[in-house]
Enzyme design. Structure first.
Site, PDB file in Angstrom:
ATOM      1  N   HIS A  60       6.375   3.303   8.352  1.00 50.81           N
ATOM      2  CA  HIS A  60       5.418   2.313   8.865  1.00 50.81           C
ATOM      3  C   HIS A  60       4.716   1.599   7.713  1.00 50.81           C
ATOM      4  O   HIS A  60       3.691   2.054   7.218  1.00 50.81           O
ATOM      5  CB  HIS A  60       4.385   2.999   9.760  1.00 50.81           C
ATOM      6  CG  HIS A  60       3.559   2.044  10.558  1.00 50.81           C
ATOM      7  ND1 HIS A  60       3.137   2.323  11.834  1.00 50.81           N
ATOM      8  CD2 HIS A  60       3.057   0.805  10.279  1.00 50.81           C
ATOM      9  CE1 HIS A  60       2.426   1.315  12.299  1.00 50.81           C
ATOM     10  NE2 HIS A  60       2.365   0.369  11.357  1.00 50.81           N
ATOM     11  N   HIS A  62       3.819  -2.572   6.063  1.00 48.59           N
ATOM     12  CA  HIS A  62       3.807  -4.021   6.267  1.00 48.59           C
ATOM     13  C   HIS A  62       4.063  -4.668   4.913  1.00 48.59           C
ATOM     14  O   HIS A  62       3.207  -4.619   4.024  1.00 48.59           O
ATOM     15  CB  HIS A  62       2.465  -4.477   6.844  1.00 48.59           C
ATOM     16  CG  HIS A  62       2.179  -3.906   8.193  1.00 48.59           C
ATOM     17  ND1 HIS A  62       2.541  -4.529   9.364  1.00 48.59           N
ATOM     18  CD2 HIS A  62       1.587  -2.740   8.557  1.00 48.59           C
ATOM     19  CE1 HIS A  62       2.168  -3.774  10.398  1.00 48.59           C
ATOM     20  NE2 HIS A  62       1.600  -2.679   9.927  1.00 48.59           N
ATOM     21  N   ASN A  94       5.853  -7.823  12.328  1.00 50.72           N
ATOM     22  CA  ASN A  94       4.834  -8.835  12.622  1.00 50.72           C
ATOM     23  C   ASN A  94       4.568  -9.745  11.427  1.00 50.72           C
ATOM     24  O   ASN A  94       3.460  -9.890  10.942  1.00 50.72           O
ATOM     25  CB  ASN A  94       3.539  -8.190  13.115  1.00 50.72           C
ATOM     26  CG  ASN A  94       2.943  -7.184  12.155  1.00 50.72           C
ATOM     27  OD1 ASN A  94       3.635  -6.596  11.331  1.00 50.72           O
ATOM     28  ND2 ASN A  94       1.641  -6.985  12.261  1.00 50.72           N
ATOM     29  N   ASP A 308       1.009   3.203   7.213  1.00 52.46           N
ATOM     30  CA  ASP A 308       0.594   1.934   7.820  1.00 52.46           C
ATOM     31  C   ASP A 308       0.034   1.014   6.729  1.00 52.46           C
ATOM     32  O   ASP A 308      -1.011   0.379   6.898  1.00 52.46           O
ATOM     33  CB  ASP A 308      -0.428   2.159   8.934  1.00 52.46           C
ATOM     34  CG  ASP A 308      -0.684   0.904   9.767  1.00 52.46           C
ATOM     35  OD1 ASP A 308       0.045  -0.092   9.599  1.00 52.46           O
ATOM     36  OD2 ASP A 308      -1.632   0.909  10.583  1.00 52.46           O
ATOM     37  N   PHE A 326      -7.900  -6.129  10.107  1.00 53.39           N
ATOM     38  CA  PHE A 326      -7.708  -4.691  10.097  1.00 53.39           C
ATOM     39  C   PHE A 326      -6.713  -4.303   9.006  1.00 53.39           C
ATOM     40  O   PHE A 326      -5.772  -5.037   8.729  1.00 53.39           O
ATOM     41  CB  PHE A 326      -7.128  -4.218  11.430  1.00 53.39           C
ATOM     42  CG  PHE A 326      -8.044  -4.354  12.615  1.00 53.39           C
ATOM     43  CD1 PHE A 326      -9.055  -3.444  12.845  1.00 53.39           C
ATOM     44  CD2 PHE A 326      -7.859  -5.397  13.530  1.00 53.39           C
ATOM     45  CE1 PHE A 326      -9.874  -3.545  13.965  1.00 53.39           C
ATOM     46  CE2 PHE A 326      -8.673  -5.510  14.644  1.00 53.39           C
ATOM     47  CZ  PHE A 326      -9.685  -4.583  14.858  1.00 53.39           C
ATOM     48  N   GLY A 327      -6.882  -3.113   8.414  1.00 54.77           N
ATOM     49  CA  GLY A 327      -5.808  -2.571   7.611  1.00 54.77           C
ATOM     50  C   GLY A 327      -6.198  -2.026   6.261  1.00 54.77           C
ATOM     51  O   GLY A 327      -7.144  -2.500   5.623  1.00 54.77           O
TER      52      GLY A 327
END
Length: 428
Positions: A60, A62, A94, A308, A326-327
Site C-alpha cells: 500500500h 502512493h 488514485n 500507506d 490526509f496522509g
C-alpha cells in the site's frame, strides 16, 4: 560474476535464530547460503555482522505518478522504498488519470523498470475514474499486470457495484482491496470523532464509517467467494469483524500501518490541532483502538504491515488542519520504528515474526515471488543494522514527501543494503 554477501547473520524465518552465513547471488536468484563461500570472481560486500532478511514488501503506497509528480514520482518513491529495505511495492490507482486501463498498467510497470529502484506492482481501479459508477475491465487490467483491484482513496459506496466487482474478481482470482469508508458517515470529518475532536472543534470521522463498510464487504465476499483485503485497519470493531471472518473460513486478509499501531489522536490534542502532519485517513484513533490493532497484529488477525506512504508537498501540509490533505510518508523508516517499539523496547513479538509481517505474509497473501531466504529463491534481500540508533530526519528522505509525525524519534534497525532481483538498489 555474482554478488557475494559475506560476514552477515541470516535470519531463520522458522525459528528466529540468527545464523552466521554467507549468501551468494547469481543473476536474479540466491544460489548458495553457507558458512563460508570463497570470493572467486564475485563482487564481495562485507556485511560486518549485520542481519540479512528477505526484502520487504509494501502492499500500500502512493507513488503519485501520473499526475501528481510534484508530490512523488515512481523514481523517487521507489528510491525511498529501497532505502527502507523494500524490494516490492504496490502502488494505489488514485493518480490522475486514475489507473483504470491496461495502458496505464503498462505505463507504471515500464516506468518502474526503466527508472525505479524496486519492483512496482500497480493496482487497477475497481471503477472507472474511481467514480463508483461503472466497473473497469478487470480481466484486461489483470492481464496487463494489475496485482489486484482497489478504489483506494475512496470507498465503493454502491453495494451492488461492489457485489458485481467481487463476482468478477472471484472468477479471475483477483484480490479486492478496500478503502473502508462510508462517506455518509464520514462526511467532512478530518480526525477521529470523539472527545478530542469535540474539544478542538474539528469535525470527526467515526470508527463506524470504517467498520460498517468492512461488515458489508465481508458479507459480499462470503456470497461471492472473493478474496477481500482490508486496507489500513484502524478501528477496534473493524479488527473484530476481520477476526470473525477468518473464524468463518472466509478469504479475508488485512493490513495495518505503523502509525495506527503506535500513535493515537492524543498527538493531535497535544498540538491543539495546529499541525496537519498529524492528519491521516483513516484517522489516528483512541488508545483502545490502537491496542485492538496491536492485538490483531500479534494474534494473526492482521496479516501484514503496510505504510500507506502518502507524500504531499510541504505547503499543502501547512494549511489549516481542516483543509490540509490526509496522509503520511513512511517507506524509509517503517521497519526501524516497529523494530524499536515492538521488538527491542517492549518485547511484544520476536524479530522473525515482525519480518514475516513485512515480507513473508504479503508475498503469500498476494501470491508474489518473494518473502523468502533460501537457495533458489528470488534475490530480494534487505540487510539491517539492529544496533545503531539514528534520528528520523525528514531532511534526509529520498521521498519528495516530508510529512510524518515520527520526525525526531530515535530508532534502530536501519537498512544498510537492499538487493532487488540480484541488483544493489541501496547501500548506506
Amino acid at each position: 560474476m555474482g554478488l557475494l554477501l559475506k560476514g552477515g547473520r541470516v535470519l531463520n524465518l522458522e525459528n528466529g535464530e540468527l545464523e552466521a552465513r554467507d549468501v551468494l547471488v547469481e543473476g536474479r536468484h540466491i544460489t548458495r547460503i553457507a558458512d563460508s563461500i570463497e570470493a572467486d570472481a564475485h563482487e564481495v560486500v562485507d556485511l560486518g555482522g549485520h542481519v540479512v532478511l528477505p526484502g520487504f514488501i509494501d502492499m500500500h503506497v502512493h507513488l503519485r505518478q501520473p499526475g501528481f509528480e510534484g508530490k512523488e514520482t515512481i523514481a523517487t518513491g521507489s528510491q525511498a522504498a529501497a532505502r527502507g529495505g523494500y524490494t516490492q511495492v504496490a502502488c494505489m490507482p488514485n493518480t490522475r488519470p486514475v489507473l483504470d486501463t491496461p495502458e496505464l498498467m503498462k505505463f507504471v510497470i515500464e516506468t518502474a523498470e526503466r527508472e525505479g529502484f524496486c519492483t512496482v506492482l500497480p493496482y487497477g481501479a475497481i471503477t472507472k475514474s474511481e467514480l463508483g459508477e461503472e466497473l473497469t475491465d478487470i480481466k484486461a487490467l489483470r492481464e496487463a499486470g494489475a496485482v489486484a483491484i482497489s478504489d483506494d482513496g475512496v470507498g465503493v459506496q454502491s453495494s451492488s457495484m461492489m457485489r458485481e466487482a467481487m463476482r468478477v474478481a472471484a472468477s479471475l482470482d483477483v484480490p479486492v482491496v478496500i478503502h473502508s469508508e462510508d462517506e455518509d458517515l464520514a462526511k467532512d470529518g478530518c480526525m477521529n470523532e470523539g472527545v478530542v475532536s469535540k474539544r478542538l472543534g474539528l469535525p470527526g470521522i467515526p470508527g463506524l464509517a470504517e467498520s460498517a463498510m468492512i461488515a458489508r464487504d465481508i458479507l459480499l465476499a462470503q456470497e461471492t467467494g472473493a478474496h477481500l483485503h482490508v486496507c489500513h485497519i484502524s478501528d477496534a470493531w473493524s479488527v473484530e469483524l476481520v477476526r470473525w471472518a477468518k473464524s468463518m473460513g472466509l478469504n479475508v486478509t488485512a493490513e495495518v500501518t505503523p502509525h495506527h499501531l503506535l500513535l493515537t489522536e492524543a498527538i493531535i490534542d497535544a498540538t491543539d490541532g495546529a499541525d496537519a502532519n498529524m492528519k491521516v485517513n483513516p484517522p489516528l484513533r483512541t488508545e483502545a483502538d490502537r491496542q485492538a490493532c496491536l492485538r490483531g497484529l500479534l494474534d494473526g488477525t492482521i496479516d501484514m504491515i503496510a505504510t500507506d506512504h502518502a507524500p504531499h508537498m510541504e505547503e499543502e501540509k501547512k494549511r489549516p488542519f481542516r483543509t490540509a490533505p490526509f496522509g503520511f510518508v513512511g517507506l524509509e523508516f517503517a521497519f526501524p520504528v516497529l523494530y524499536t517499539e515492538l521488538v527491542e523496547k517492549n518485547n511484544l513479538l520476536p524479530l522473525h515474526e515482525l519480518v514475516q509481517k513485512f515480507a513473508t505474509n504479503p508475498a503469500q497473501v498476494f501470491k508474489l515471488n518473494g518473502g523468502r531466504l533460501a537457495e533458489g529463491a528470488l534475490a530480494d534481500l534487505t540487510v539491517v543494522d539492529l544496533n545503531t540508533e539514528r534520528t528520523i530526519n525528514p531532511d534526509e528522505f529520498y521521498s519528495k514527501g516530508r510529512n510524518t509525525p515520527f520526525a525526531g524519534q530515535q530508532v534502530k534497525g536501519w537498512t544498510v543494503l537492499t538487493v532487488n532481483q540480484g541488483r544493489i538498489t541501496y547501500q548506506a
